[in-house]
Design an enzyme around this catalytic site. Structure first.
Site, PDB file in Angstrom:
ATOM      1  N   GLY A 133       0.842  -1.200   0.000  1.00 22.93           N
ATOM      2  CA  GLY A 133       0.000   0.000   0.000  1.00 22.93           C
ATOM      3  C   GLY A 133       0.868   1.236   0.000  1.00 22.93           C
ATOM      4  O   GLY A 133       0.502   2.292   0.521  1.00 22.93           O
ATOM      5  N   ALA A 134       2.051   1.102  -0.624  1.00 22.08           N
ATOM      6  CA  ALA A 134       3.107   2.130  -0.528  1.00 22.08           C
ATOM      7  C   ALA A 134       2.701   3.471  -1.132  1.00 22.08           C
ATOM      8  O   ALA A 134       3.272   4.498  -0.787  1.00 22.08           O
ATOM      9  CB  ALA A 134       4.375   1.619  -1.208  1.00 22.08           C
ATOM     10  N   ARG A 135       1.733   3.470  -2.068  1.00 24.06           N
ATOM     11  CA  ARG A 135       1.332   4.754  -2.669  1.00 24.06           C
ATOM     12  C   ARG A 135       0.061   5.306  -2.028  1.00 24.06           C
ATOM     13  O   ARG A 135      -0.469   6.334  -2.457  1.00 24.06           O
ATOM     14  CB  ARG A 135       1.142   4.581  -4.188  1.00 24.06           C
ATOM     15  CG  ARG A 135       2.453   4.300  -4.922  1.00 24.06           C
ATOM     16  CD  ARG A 135       2.318   4.426  -6.428  1.00 24.06           C
ATOM     17  NE  ARG A 135       1.543   3.353  -7.031  1.00 24.06           N
ATOM     18  CZ  ARG A 135       2.041   2.164  -7.386  1.00 24.06           C
ATOM     19  NH1 ARG A 135       3.317   1.890  -7.190  1.00 24.06           N
ATOM     20  NH2 ARG A 135       1.272   1.253  -7.948  1.00 24.06           N
ATOM     21  N   ASP A 184       2.288  -1.676  -4.375  1.00 29.20           N
ATOM     22  CA  ASP A 184       0.929  -1.138  -4.331  1.00 29.20           C
ATOM     23  C   ASP A 184       0.052  -1.968  -5.273  1.00 29.20           C
ATOM     24  O   ASP A 184       0.507  -2.976  -5.839  1.00 29.20           O
ATOM     25  CB  ASP A 184       0.922   0.359  -4.681  1.00 29.20           C
ATOM     26  CG  ASP A 184      -0.283   1.074  -4.068  1.00 29.20           C
ATOM     27  OD1 ASP A 184      -0.170   1.602  -2.943  1.00 29.20           O
ATOM     28  OD2 ASP A 184      -1.358   1.070  -4.700  1.00 29.20           O
ATOM     29  N   THR A 236      -3.932  -2.046   8.393  1.00 31.48           N
ATOM     30  CA  THR A 236      -5.209  -2.221   7.680  1.00 31.48           C
ATOM     31  C   THR A 236      -6.267  -2.759   8.637  1.00 31.48           C
ATOM     32  O   THR A 236      -5.980  -3.619   9.468  1.00 31.48           O
ATOM     33  CB  THR A 236      -5.000  -3.192   6.497  1.00 31.48           C
ATOM     34  OG1 THR A 236      -3.916  -2.705   5.717  1.00 31.48           O
ATOM     35  CG2 THR A 236      -6.261  -3.288   5.638  1.00 31.48           C
ATOM     36  N   THR A 237      -7.474  -2.236   8.487  1.00 31.89           N
ATOM     37  CA  THR A 237      -8.558  -2.592   9.412  1.00 31.89           C
ATOM     38  C   THR A 237      -9.398  -3.741   8.836  1.00 31.89           C
ATOM     39  O   THR A 237      -9.071  -4.288   7.791  1.00 31.89           O
ATOM     40  CB  THR A 237      -9.418  -1.349   9.661  1.00 31.89           C
ATOM     41  OG1 THR A 237      -9.671  -0.719   8.408  1.00 31.89           O
ATOM     42  CG2 THR A 237      -8.729  -0.375  10.590  1.00 31.89           C
ATOM     43  N   ASN A 249      -4.940   1.063  15.646  1.00 27.73           N
ATOM     44  CA  ASN A 249      -4.473   2.449  15.587  1.00 27.73           C
ATOM     45  C   ASN A 249      -3.042   2.516  16.112  1.00 27.73           C
ATOM     46  O   ASN A 249      -2.757   1.998  17.193  1.00 27.73           O
ATOM     47  CB  ASN A 249      -5.383   3.376  16.412  1.00 27.73           C
ATOM     48  CG  ASN A 249      -5.274   4.813  15.942  1.00 27.73           C
ATOM     49  OD1 ASN A 249      -4.175   5.336  15.821  1.00 27.73           O
ATOM     50  ND2 ASN A 249      -6.405   5.430  15.656  1.00 27.73           N
ATOM     51  N   HIS A 296     -14.248  10.559  10.450  1.00 21.93           N
ATOM     52  CA  HIS A 296     -13.155  10.336   9.498  1.00 21.93           C
ATOM     53  C   HIS A 296     -13.420  11.029   8.167  1.00 21.93           C
ATOM     54  O   HIS A 296     -14.542  11.442   7.884  1.00 21.93           O
ATOM     55  CB  HIS A 296     -12.983   8.829   9.237  1.00 21.93           C
ATOM     56  CG  HIS A 296     -12.271   8.102  10.326  1.00 21.93           C
ATOM     57  ND1 HIS A 296     -12.913   7.656  11.457  1.00 21.93           N
ATOM     58  CD2 HIS A 296     -10.959   7.753  10.471  1.00 21.93           C
ATOM     59  CE1 HIS A 296     -12.030   7.055  12.253  1.00 21.93           C
ATOM     60  NE2 HIS A 296     -10.842   7.103  11.684  1.00 21.93           N
ATOM     61  N   HIS A 297     -12.387  11.051   7.326  1.00 19.18           N
ATOM     62  CA  HIS A 297     -12.460  11.520   5.930  1.00 19.18           C
ATOM     63  C   HIS A 297     -13.434  10.631   5.138  1.00 19.18           C
ATOM     64  O   HIS A 297     -13.586   9.441   5.444  1.00 19.18           O
ATOM     65  CB  HIS A 297     -11.055  11.451   5.312  1.00 19.18           C
ATOM     66  CG  HIS A 297     -10.438  10.074   5.406  1.00 19.18           C
ATOM     67  ND1 HIS A 297     -10.499   9.161   4.383  1.00 19.18           N
ATOM     68  CD2 HIS A 297      -9.796   9.444   6.427  1.00 19.18           C
ATOM     69  CE1 HIS A 297      -9.912   8.047   4.747  1.00 19.18           C
ATOM     70  NE2 HIS A 297      -9.469   8.185   5.996  1.00 19.18           N
ATOM     71  N   LYS A 318     -12.714   6.847   3.503  1.00 18.35           N
ATOM     72  CA  LYS A 318     -12.455   5.669   4.336  1.00 18.35           C
ATOM     73  C   LYS A 318     -13.328   4.500   3.881  1.00 18.35           C
ATOM     74  O   LYS A 318     -14.529   4.659   3.671  1.00 18.35           O
ATOM     75  CB  LYS A 318     -12.725   6.008   5.806  1.00 18.35           C
ATOM     76  CG  LYS A 318     -12.447   4.851   6.748  1.00 18.35           C
ATOM     77  CD  LYS A 318     -12.336   5.296   8.183  1.00 18.35           C
ATOM     78  CE  LYS A 318     -12.164   4.101   9.126  1.00 18.35           C
ATOM     79  NZ  LYS A 318     -11.015   3.253   8.771  1.00 18.35           N
TER      80      LYS A 318
END
Ligand SMILES: NC(=O)C1=CN([C@@H]2O[C@H](COP(=O)(O)OP(=O)(O)OC[C@H]3O[C@@H](n4cnc5c(N)ncnc54)[C@H](OP(=O)(O)O)[C@@H]3O)[C@@H](O)[C@H]2O)C=CC1
Ligand SMILES: O=C(O)C1=N[C@H](C(=O)O)C[C@H](O)C1
Length: 264
Positions: free
Chosen positions: A24-26, A50, A93-94, A121, A149-150, A153
């Site tokens: 998920g690097a990007r 990614d 990651t959730t 978290n 949150h944004h 999400k």
């Protein structure tokens, strides 16, 4: 399986740098982790992977610890790959419920020495907010969780809110608290939020926000609100780097970065 022994001795002990790959690097958090790993003297960024990139990059680059900030739909496949290849994983990651955690325990039982940390978290303020909420919860009649949150999400409620509610529920059970009073008998579906082990959890998605949570407690003639705000995604990176440096010393499954901290 690509390797038969866990790469579980932090190579910095031998003078070399610990090789860290980011999945998920990007992404929004992954790109912050890439910066943090690149800036750490004892770590080497071995792989940036990614969506669409081959995960085999991790083994080709001799990555020792993976950091995963991807998506709840793909994280289990990523972890299967890491565990099969004896790579430790630090996971932000959730989307982890008990059944996913049980699956991971099963996979890890076949890979002695490999460590996986699942942390809802990584920010120290959020970890303390969860802890303070669990301490306070048995002293009040009412408690509810509001996460904000944004709007990009993927999941609701947030992993942090779910974990906070579970911790509050456990603390109230241990203290023998009665159910939280709520006389609601009519209304629209969803108006009272989600029910996590008897604790109501509400989610807001607001442009401009990053990651925020309030735990609202109430008793006779008083309320207490415990609030945490992540104003920048850099807030997650010190915790991620602590996890990366320590995961080799925690074989098996660990849930919550607090297990690595001395909070008691
Ligand atoms: N534990 C914690 O402290 C925190 C946890 N999180 C959690 O981390 C996760 C990511 O959040 P965020 O960074 O905001 O999300 P983003 O969508 O910004 O980033 C996720 C990245 O992962 C990529 N991706 C998707 N599938 C794969 C795959 N199979 N392999 C590699 N990369 C992949 C995405 O690509 P594409 O967009 O093209 O699909 C995207 O670039 C969420 O679950 C979030 O809740 C977030 C903040 C803190
Ligand atoms: O998606 C996010 O942004 C965040 N996700 C994590 C969660 O679901 O709890 C952590 C933090 O709230 C930010």
């Amino acid at each position: 399986m690509a390797a038969s022994v866990a790469k579980n001795a932090p190579s910095s002990a031998a003078g070399a740098l610990l090789r860290v790959g980011v999945l998920g690097a990007r992404g929004k958090v992954g790109s912050e982790v890439v910066k943090a790993v690149s800036g750490a003297d004892d770590l080497e960024l071995s792989a940036e992977v990614d969506h669409g990139d081959p995960i085999s990059t991790l083994t080709e680059t001799d990555t020792q610890v993976v950091v995963d900030f991807t998506h709840p739909d793909v994280v289990m496949d990523n972890l299967r790959f890491c565990i099969d290849n004896r790579i430790h994983a630090v996971v932000g990651t959730t989307g982890f419920d008990e059944s996913r955690l049980e699956t991971l325990r099963g996979l890890l039982a076949e890979a002695p020495g490999v460590g996986v940390l699942i942390a809802p978290n990584f920010s120290i303020g959020a970890i303390l907010m969860m802890r303070f909420s669990a301490i306070a919860a048995p002293f009040f009649e009412s408690v509810e969780v509001v996460e904000l949150h944004h709007p990009t999400k993927a999941d609701a409620p947030s992993g942090t809110a779910r974990r906070t509610a579970e911790m509050i529920a456990a603390a109230r059970r241990a203290a023998g608290c009665p159910p939280i009073p709520d006389a609601t008998s009519t209304g629209l579906d969803g108006a009272r939020g989600a029910d996590v082990e008897g604790i109501r959890v509400h989610g807001l998605r607001i442009r401009g926000l990053v990651a925020h949570q309030e735990v609202v407690l109430g008793g006779l003639g008083e309320t207490l609100t415990i609030r945490h705000d992540s104003l920048d995604r850099a807030s997650f990176t010190p915790g991620v780097l602590s996890g990366v440096r320590r995961i080799a010393g925690f074989p098996g499954l660990t849930v919550g970065l607090e297990s690595f901290l001395d909070l008691d």
